[in-house]
Design a protein around this motif. Structure first.
Motif, PDB file in Angstrom:
ATOM      1  N   HIS A  47       0.846  -1.156   0.151  1.00 14.36           N
ATOM      2  CA  HIS A  47      -0.015  -0.139  -0.037  1.00 14.36           C
ATOM      3  C   HIS A  47       0.967   1.232  -0.122  1.00 14.36           C
ATOM      4  CE1 HIS A  47      -4.167  -1.526   0.283  1.00 14.36           C
ATOM      5  NE2 HIS A  47      -3.737  -2.491   1.100  1.00 14.36           N
ATOM      6  N   LYS A  48       2.148   1.140   0.440  1.00 11.82           N
ATOM      7  CA  LYS A  48       2.937   2.234   0.592  1.00 11.82           C
ATOM      8  C   LYS A  48       3.370   2.712  -0.673  1.00 11.82           C
ATOM      9  CE  LYS A  48       4.861   5.540   2.894  1.00 11.82           C
ATOM     10  NZ  LYS A  48       4.067   6.729   3.505  1.00 11.82           N
ATOM     11  N   SER A  49       4.083   1.464  -1.626  1.00  7.52           N
ATOM     12  CA  SER A  49       4.370   1.967  -2.948  1.00  7.52           C
ATOM     13  C   SER A  49       3.806   1.011  -3.926  1.00  7.52           C
ATOM     14  CB  SER A  49       5.942   1.302  -2.689  1.00  7.52           C
ATOM     15  OG  SER A  49       6.226   0.114  -2.361  1.00  7.52           O
ATOM     16  N   GLU A  50       4.432  -0.223  -4.115  1.00  6.70           N
ATOM     17  CA  GLU A  50       4.033  -1.330  -5.047  1.00  6.70           C
ATOM     18  C   GLU A  50       4.248  -2.762  -4.669  1.00  6.70           C
ATOM     19  OE1 GLU A  50       5.830  -1.010  -8.727  1.00  6.70           O
ATOM     20  OE2 GLU A  50       7.874  -0.774  -7.988  1.00  6.70           O
ATOM     21  N   TRP A  51       3.836  -3.546  -5.499  1.00  4.56           N
ATOM     22  CA  TRP A  51       4.034  -5.177  -4.824  1.00  4.56           C
ATOM     23  C   TRP A  51       5.449  -5.421  -5.633  1.00  4.56           C
ATOM     24  CZ3 TRP A  51       1.912  -8.005  -1.519  1.00  4.56           C
ATOM     25  CH2 TRP A  51       2.478  -9.418  -1.475  1.00  4.56           C
ATOM     26  N   ILE A  52       6.140  -5.726  -4.588  1.00  5.31           N
ATOM     27  CA  ILE A  52       7.791  -5.727  -5.017  1.00  5.31           C
ATOM     28  C   ILE A  52       8.251  -7.365  -4.717  1.00  5.31           C
ATOM     29  CG2 ILE A  52       8.599  -3.290  -4.662  1.00  5.31           C
ATOM     30  CD1 ILE A  52       9.461  -4.514  -1.971  1.00  5.31           C
ATOM     31  N   PHE A  53       7.149  -8.108  -4.109  1.00  2.00           N
ATOM     32  CA  PHE A  53       7.687  -9.486  -3.797  1.00  2.00           C
ATOM     33  C   PHE A  53       7.674 -10.775  -4.734  1.00  2.00           C
ATOM     34  CE2 PHE A  53       6.162  -6.770  -0.211  1.00  2.00           C
ATOM     35  CZ  PHE A  53       7.123  -6.646   0.699  1.00  2.00           C
ATOM     36  N   GLY A  54       7.051 -10.332  -5.906  1.00  2.00           N
ATOM     37  CA  GLY A  54       6.989 -11.436  -6.894  1.00  2.00           C
ATOM     38  C   GLY A  54       5.733 -12.214  -7.000  1.00  2.00           C
ATOM     39  N   ARG A  55       5.433 -13.107  -8.042  1.00  2.00           N
ATOM     40  CA  ARG A  55       4.169 -13.507  -8.250  1.00  2.00           C
ATOM     41  C   ARG A  55       3.910 -14.756  -7.113  1.00  2.00           C
ATOM     42  NH1 ARG A  55       2.778 -17.994 -11.576  1.00  2.00           N
ATOM     43  NH2 ARG A  55       0.626 -17.907 -12.297  1.00  2.00           N
ATOM     44  N   SER A  56       4.806 -15.440  -6.710  1.00  2.59           N
ATOM     45  CA  SER A  56       4.454 -16.634  -5.758  1.00  2.59           C
ATOM     46  C   SER A  56       4.213 -15.996  -4.359  1.00  2.59           C
ATOM     47  CB  SER A  56       5.782 -17.413  -5.589  1.00  2.59           C
ATOM     48  OG  SER A  56       6.211 -18.020  -6.918  1.00  2.59           O
ATOM     49  N   LEU A  57       4.818 -15.047  -3.859  1.00  2.00           N
ATOM     50  CA  LEU A  57       4.527 -14.530  -2.662  1.00  2.00           C
ATOM     51  C   LEU A  57       3.247 -13.761  -2.799  1.00  2.00           C
ATOM     52  CD1 LEU A  57       7.574 -12.926  -0.906  1.00  2.00           C
ATOM     53  CD2 LEU A  57       6.167 -14.764  -0.203  1.00  2.00           C
ATOM     54  N   CYS A  58       2.691 -13.018  -4.041  1.00  2.00           N
ATOM     55  CA  CYS A  58       1.357 -12.677  -3.964  1.00  2.00           C
ATOM     56  C   CYS A  58       0.467 -13.604  -4.025  1.00  2.00           C
ATOM     57  CB  CYS A  58       1.387 -12.135  -5.460  1.00  2.00           C
ATOM     58  SG  CYS A  58      -0.303 -11.453  -6.115  1.00  2.00           S
ATOM     59  N   LYS A  59       0.556 -14.860  -4.439  1.00  2.00           N
ATOM     60  CA  LYS A  59      -0.482 -15.886  -4.176  1.00  2.00           C
ATOM     61  C   LYS A  59      -0.420 -16.267  -2.632  1.00  2.00           C
ATOM     62  CE  LYS A  59      -0.695 -17.548  -8.994  1.00  2.00           C
ATOM     63  NZ  LYS A  59      -2.043 -17.304  -9.352  1.00  2.00           N
ATOM     64  N   LEU A  60       0.956 -16.704  -2.129  1.00  2.00           N
ATOM     65  CA  LEU A  60       1.005 -17.014  -0.809  1.00  2.00           C
ATOM     66  C   LEU A  60       0.440 -16.115   0.182  1.00  2.00           C
ATOM     67  CD1 LEU A  60       2.177 -19.315   1.131  1.00  2.00           C
ATOM     68  CD2 LEU A  60       4.565 -18.032   0.939  1.00  2.00           C
ATOM     69  N   VAL A  61       0.683 -14.950   0.249  1.00  2.00           N
ATOM     70  CA  VAL A  61       0.434 -13.907   1.211  1.00  2.00           C
ATOM     71  C   VAL A  61      -1.010 -13.668   0.908  1.00  2.00           C
ATOM     72  CG1 VAL A  61       0.499 -11.397   1.722  1.00  2.00           C
ATOM     73  CG2 VAL A  61       2.777 -12.565   1.454  1.00  2.00           C
ATOM     74  N   GLY A  62      -1.545 -13.833  -0.095  1.00  2.00           N
ATOM     75  CA  GLY A  62      -2.861 -13.597  -0.534  1.00  2.00           C
ATOM     76  C   GLY A  62      -3.820 -14.711   0.322  1.00  2.00           C
ATOM     77  N   SER A  63      -3.302 -16.008   0.086  1.00  2.00           N
ATOM     78  CA  SER A  63      -3.885 -16.985   0.676  1.00  2.00           C
ATOM     79  C   SER A  63      -3.743 -17.096   2.225  1.00  2.00           C
ATOM     80  CB  SER A  63      -3.410 -18.545   0.127  1.00  2.00           C
ATOM     81  OG  SER A  63      -2.130 -18.364  -0.004  1.00  2.00           O
ATOM     82  N   CYS A  64      -2.598 -16.624   2.792  1.00  2.00           N
ATOM     83  CA  CYS A  64      -2.308 -16.625   4.198  1.00  2.00           C
ATOM     84  C   CYS A  64      -3.386 -15.626   4.913  1.00  2.00           C
ATOM     85  CB  CYS A  64      -0.861 -16.232   4.373  1.00  2.00           C
ATOM     86  SG  CYS A  64       0.357 -17.608   4.199  1.00  2.00           S
ATOM     87  N   TYR A  65      -3.378 -14.593   4.036  1.00  2.00           N
ATOM     88  CA  TYR A  65      -4.497 -13.546   4.707  1.00  2.00           C
ATOM     89  C   TYR A  65      -5.802 -14.355   4.888  1.00  2.00           C
ATOM     90  CZ  TYR A  65      -8.153  -9.933   3.935  1.00  2.00           C
ATOM     91  OH  TYR A  65      -9.103  -9.313   4.161  1.00  2.00           O
ATOM     92  N   THR A  66      -6.348 -14.896   3.798  1.00  2.00           N
ATOM     93  CA  THR A  66      -7.531 -15.417   3.700  1.00  2.00           C
ATOM     94  C   THR A  66      -7.642 -16.436   4.891  1.00  2.00           C
ATOM     95  OG1 THR A  66      -7.961 -14.698   1.530  1.00  2.00           O
ATOM     96  CG2 THR A  66      -9.477 -16.377   2.456  1.00  2.00           C
ATOM     97  N   ILE A  67      -6.955 -17.458   4.784  1.00  2.00           N
ATOM     98  CA  ILE A  67      -6.784 -18.560   5.911  1.00  2.00           C
ATOM     99  C   ILE A  67      -6.785 -18.016   7.311  1.00  2.00           C
ATOM    100  CG2 ILE A  67      -5.497 -20.634   6.569  1.00  2.00           C
ATOM    101  CD1 ILE A  67      -4.457 -21.071   3.947  1.00  2.00           C
ATOM    102  N   GLY A  68      -6.010 -17.200   7.423  1.00  2.00           N
ATOM    103  CA  GLY A  68      -5.731 -16.643   8.894  1.00  2.00           C
ATOM    104  C   GLY A  68      -6.869 -15.769   9.421  1.00  2.00           C
ATOM    105  N   PHE A  69      -7.471 -15.021   8.674  1.00  2.00           N
ATOM    106  CA  PHE A  69      -8.610 -13.981   8.881  1.00  2.00           C
ATOM    107  C   PHE A  69      -9.740 -15.044   8.878  1.00  2.00           C
ATOM    108  CE2 PHE A  69     -11.836 -10.782   7.567  1.00  2.00           C
ATOM    109  CZ  PHE A  69     -11.413 -10.279   8.547  1.00  2.00           C
ATOM    110  N   ASN A  70     -10.360 -16.050   8.088  1.00  2.00           N
ATOM    111  CA  ASN A  70     -11.254 -16.866   8.335  1.00  2.00           C
ATOM    112  C   ASN A  70     -11.179 -17.652   9.364  1.00  2.00           C
ATOM    113  OD1 ASN A  70     -12.676 -15.329   6.076  1.00  2.00           O
ATOM    114  ND2 ASN A  70     -11.662 -17.157   4.715  1.00  2.00           N
ATOM    115  N   SER A  71      -9.792 -18.395   9.686  1.00  2.00           N
ATOM    116  CA  SER A  71      -9.997 -19.640  10.556  1.00  2.00           C
ATOM    117  C   SER A  71      -9.842 -18.762  12.221  1.00  2.00           C
ATOM    118  CB  SER A  71      -8.545 -20.245  10.690  1.00  2.00           C
ATOM    119  OG  SER A  71      -7.537 -19.461  10.632  1.00  2.00           O
ATOM    120  N   SER A  72      -9.444 -17.502  12.044  1.00  2.00           N
ATOM    121  CA  SER A  72      -9.569 -16.732  13.426  1.00  2.00           C
ATOM    122  C   SER A  72     -11.023 -16.652  13.685  1.00  2.00           C
ATOM    123  CB  SER A  72      -8.887 -15.506  13.319  1.00  2.00           C
ATOM    124  OG  SER A  72      -8.877 -14.581  14.486  1.00  2.00           O
TER     125      SER A  72
END
Length: 354
Positions: free
Chosen positions: A100-125
């Motif tokens: 949100h501060k700049s742009e996505w600098i972590f690559g394609r794999s981390l984009c998918k991994l971080v997006g899924s971790c966000y959803t898994i953690g948020f929903n399981s909580s």
């Protein structure tokens, strides 16, 4: 129900045909420059703060569990899983802060991994919070019959079900999240498919969040705590009013933190399913930014919040402080109840202690 009917009608609509499911052109995006600037100014600091709160608070809860408690109890098994889910969710926040501060600098794999971790953690909580509430209901309202069923097998099976539901709900994020070029740099968003397909999956996410991860948990939480309150009020407990007050705080906090965000989610679902898809108004975007962060905050602090409502964990925390701060040792001993001063019944203990 009309909204849901329209949603399923929309999904069953075959009035259009697609020659290709995957397209090479970018999905058209509304110009959200003002919203992006607002997010860049507001969200990174909030995400970093939530991350630090979650890391420190959940680490403290973990330390107390392993130092003073046993993992052989159902409540502690659920609490441990709640801590893990919140840490998984919190681990995604620094990435989103940089994004949100700049742009996505972590690559394609981390984009998918971080997006899924966000959803898994948020929903399981939210599901583990609901599961802990239901378990507390069994322990208080059905104490005798639940004594046989509340075994470790029940705890592990329930936890496994929550993780499977949460992982299943995140599959769409693993598939759809990808890196794309935007006007302000690289974006990590849902992309790569025809706009109609993305809109339908967006609706799935909205209604999934509202129904499965808010409305159902809210109904269960309200029912369980109403029954617990009735049970407490029917007993002759010296401290029953304190227990009712704690219940009110839990339900009120749950409602305040989760309801605004999910109301916005529902409004966005209605707008997407029946409104003009080219409508680029920003009111709901601002509302989503603000209300979502209340839900994020609740996710990050919920283990600490639930843990330290109990007198037993408060006592463990005071013991921990007294070891590292000897000047507090006298106060700690004075604050801990003696064996002969217990005035509450077993049901009260189950309400406030974990």
């Amino acid at each position: 129900m009309d909204d849901l009917s329209e949603f399923f009608d929309f999904f069953n609509d075959t009035s259009y045909t697609l020659t290709e499911s995957v397209v090479t052109v970018e999905v058209p995006l509304c110009n959200k420059g003002n919203v992006i600037q607002f997010g860049a100014a507001f969200l990174p600091a909030f995400y970093y703060t939530n991350f630090l709160l979650s890391l420190v608070g959940n680490a403290l809860v973990l330390y107390i569990i392993f130092k003073y408690e046993k993992l052989s109890t159902v409540t502690n098994i659920f609490l441990l899983n709640l801590v893990i889910s919140d840490l998984i969710f919190a681990s995604s926040l620094p990435f989103w802060a940089v994004y949100h501060k700049s742009e996505w600098i972590f690559g394609r794999s981390l984009c998918k991994l971080v997006g899924s971790c966000y959803t898994i953690g948020f929903n399981s909580s939210i599901l583990f919070l609901t599961l802990m509430t239901f378990d507390r209901y069994l322990a208080v309202v059905h104490a005798i019959s639940a004594a046989q069923s509340r075994r470790n097998t029940y705890a592990f099976a329930s936890a496994a079900t929550v993780w499977m539901l949460s992982i299943f709900a995140s599959i769409k994020d693993i598939v759809l999240y990808d890196v794309m070029d935007g006007s302000n740099g690289l974006l990590c968003e849902v992309t790569g498919y025809h706009q109609t397909i993305l809109t339908k999956w967006e609706l799935v996410g909205y209604y999934q969040q509202f129904l499965l991860f808010f409305l159902v948990p809210l109904v269960i939480v309200l029912y369980c705590y109403i029954r617990i309150t009735i049970r407490i009020m029917s007993t002759r407990m010296m401290a029953k009013f304190r227990a009712v007050k704690l219940i009110f705080v839990i339900v009120f906090t749950f409602f305040i933190c989760w309801t605004p965000y999910n109301v916005v989610i529902l409004l966005k679902a209605i707008k997407t399913s029946v409104g003009d898809l080219n409508d680029c108004s920003e009111a709901l975007d601002y509302a989503l930014y603000i209300t979502r962060n209340f839900a994020y905050l609740y996710c990050c602090i919920s283990p600490v919040f639930y843990t330290f409502l109990g007198k037993k964990f408060q006592s463990h925390f005071l013991k921990l402080l007294s070891k590292h701060m000897p000047c507090l040792k006298l106060d700690t001993l004075m604050s801990m109840p003696s064996n002969g001063s217990k005035t509450t019944s077993g049901a009260q203990t189950r309400i406030t202690d974990h």
